[in-house]
Design a protein around this motif. Structure first.
Motif, PDB file in Angstrom:
ATOM      1  N   GLN A 177       0.847  -1.190   0.000  1.00 47.65           N
ATOM      2  CA  GLN A 177       0.000   0.000   0.000  1.00 47.65           C
ATOM      3  C   GLN A 177       0.885   1.243   0.000  1.00 47.65           C
ATOM      4  N   TYR A 178       0.609   2.171  -0.905  1.00 48.13           N
ATOM      5  CA  TYR A 178       1.327   3.443  -0.949  1.00 48.13           C
ATOM      6  C   TYR A 178       0.376   4.575  -0.609  1.00 48.13           C
ATOM      7  N   THR A 179       0.926   5.639  -0.090  1.00 47.24           N
ATOM      8  CA  THR A 179       0.140   6.792   0.338  1.00 47.24           C
ATOM      9  C   THR A 179       0.181   7.864  -0.736  1.00 47.24           C
ATOM     10  N   ALA A 180      -0.968   8.191  -1.306  1.00 49.63           N
ATOM     11  CA  ALA A 180      -1.059   9.213  -2.345  1.00 49.63           C
ATOM     12  C   ALA A 180      -1.362  10.566  -1.720  1.00 49.63           C
ATOM     13  N   GLN A 181      -0.743  11.583  -2.299  1.00 51.57           N
ATOM     14  CA  GLN A 181      -1.002  12.967  -1.885  1.00 51.57           C
ATOM     15  C   GLN A 181      -1.431  13.727  -3.135  1.00 51.57           C
ATOM     16  N   TYR A 182      -2.523  14.472  -3.022  1.00 48.69           N
ATOM     17  CA  TYR A 182      -3.037  15.240  -4.153  1.00 48.69           C
ATOM     18  C   TYR A 182      -3.048  16.714  -3.794  1.00 48.69           C
TER      19      TYR A 182
END
Length: 78
Positions: A3-8
């Motif tokens: 699982q990777y953490t996305a930042q928008y």
């Protein structure tokens, strides 16, 4: 599965997305959903590229939290 953490981030042309644990994976899209799809595609391509090069894939599962800070009072000048 990793699982990777996305930042928008909202930018003038739409949205920019990046992975916190893997800063090289970054993309843009006109809408948030388009940016998400582009980021998923970029992640898949980066995994394949790293595997072909024999490089280690960065671990995921970052812990994210919000930290609040009250900005100092701004002194106005005349």
């Amino acid at each position: 599965m990793i699982q990777y953490t996305a930042q928008y981030l909202k930018i003038p042309s739409g949205y920019m997305g990046r992975l916190v644990e893997w800063p090289e994976v970054v993309t843009e899209g006109q809408t948030l959903e388009e940016c998400r799809e582009q980021l998923r595609d970029a992640l898949r391509e980066m995994v394949l590229a790293y595997q072909e090069l024999g490089r280690d894939i960065p671990p995921g599962n970052a812990l994210m939290e919000s930290l609040a800070v009250e900005p100092p009072h701004v002194r106005q000048t005349a």
